[in-house]
Design an enzyme around this catalytic site. Structure first.
Site, short mmCIF file in Angstrom:
data_model
loop_
_atom_site.label_atom_id
_atom_site.label_comp_id
_atom_site.label_asym_id
_atom_site.label_seq_id
_atom_site.Cartn_x
_atom_site.Cartn_y
_atom_site.Cartn_z
CG ASP A 67 -0.27 -0.43 2.40
OD1 ASP A 67 1.06 -0.41 2.57
OD2 ASP A 67 -0.94 -0.69 3.38
CG ASP A 135 -8.73 -0.99 12.06
OD1 ASP A 135 -7.69 -1.80 11.62
OD2 ASP A 135 -9.33 0.04 11.38
CG HIS A 137 -5.96 -2.11 9.07
ND1 HIS A 137 -5.78 -0.45 9.30
CD2 HIS A 137 -4.34 -2.52 9.38
CE1 HIS A 137 -4.34 -0.15 9.64
NE2 HIS A 137 -3.77 -1.22 9.80
CD GLU A 142 -8.34 1.04 7.96
OE1 GLU A 142 -8.54 0.21 8.90
OE2 GLU A 142 -7.73 2.03 7.95
P1 PGA Z 1 2.33 -1.10 12.76
O1 PGA Z 1 1.24 -1.10 11.63
O2 PGA Z 1 3.31 -2.25 12.23
O3 PGA Z 1 3.03 0.27 12.62
O4 PGA Z 1 2.01 -1.25 14.11
C1 PGA Z 1 0.57 -2.50 11.34
C2 PGA Z 1 -0.36 -2.05 10.49
O5 PGA Z 1 -1.14 -1.21 10.57
O6 PGA Z 1 -0.86 -2.91 9.48
#
Ligand code: PGA
Length: 242
Positions: A67, A135, A137, A142
């Site tokens: 992404d 959350d 995702h 999302e």
């Molecule tokens: P993070 O993000 O590794 O910074 O916790 C993980 C994600 O949002 O997929």
């Protein structure tokens, strides 16, 4: 099928993740799916150390990232293009032309999403590295994202904007509101998945992914249908599945 490994701390998580990565690298020129975020940084450090010590070459390896923010210039310090170069690509012998990161700073993001998915479909990702959002995702899929989604433009959930504000002077209003992201169906095509999660704020999402109902309310729960998912956790992230 989940293959779950619970580790005592972040360094051990990164080492276990690297073992899975190394098995894939040892098979010879895999296609790698890569992720951004804080979680995979330790894995990338171990890949760089291994490149330096063992001479593991990435010259003929193709990578696809998950992404990118929409609207940030590539050279913005928080773009995922910058993140990947600073944390991995600048330190290994990868060919820039083999690096694929969605194009988020373009007049026609929808067309960029379609082009990315078309290119991704010409390859078969051997190992997809994933983090998970608090959350639930994966990539920027999302809650509510359809399981059959492919690369698309999405709005970031409020929780994700809050979670990512730490990279933008702790100011949620500076976090981009849209992203271009591989969809859940795109991710599910990878032959194997390496999901890494650490910290208590991931425990509910990890529970939802592994033990919860398969529902788009927890996008990561789609991984229950995947035949090969390595899940590497620290004790805090694993607290609710034990
Ligand atoms: P993070 O993000 O590794 O910074 O916790 C993980 C994600 O949002 O997929």
């Amino acid at each position: 099928m989940f293959n779950i490994i619970v580790c005592k701390d972040y360094d051990e998580v990164s080492s276990e993740a690297f073992k899975v990565m190394r098995e894939t690298l040892d098979k010879g020129n895999p296609v790698l799916g890569l992720a951004t975020g804080s979680t995979p940084v330790g894995l990338y450090k171990k890949m760089i150390a291994d490149h330096n010590s063992r001479g593991t070459s990435y010259k003929d390896i193709v990578t696809f990232n998950l992404d990118e923010y929409v609207g940030l210039p590539k050279d913005h310090e928080q773009s995922y293009y910058t993140f990947m170069h600073e944390n991995l690509f600048n330190h290994i012998d990868i060919n820039e032309e083999n690096v694929n990161i969605p194009e988020g700073n373009t007049a026609d993001p929808e067309a960029a999403a379609k082009a990315y998915e078309d290119k991704l479909k010409q390859y078969s990702v051997d190992l997809q590295v994933l983090g998970i959002g608090s959350d639930g995702h994966i990539a920027f899929n999302e809650p509510g994202t359809p399981f059959e989604s492919e690369t698309h433009i999405t709005d970031l959930a409020e929780q994700t904007i809050q979670d990512n504000a730490r990279f933008f002077d702790n100011d949620p209003s500076q976090v981009p509101t849209k992203a271009i992201t591989q969809g859940l169906a795109s991710i599910m095509r990878a032959k194997s998945i390496l999901l890494i999660a650490t910290g208590a704020n991931k425990a509910d999402a990890v529970y939802g992914m592994i033990k919860g109902e398969k529902t788009t309310d927890c996008p990561a729960s789609i991984l229950q249908d995947h035949e090969s998912v390595y899940v590497i956790l620290d004790e805090a992230a694993a607290a609710k599945i034990r």
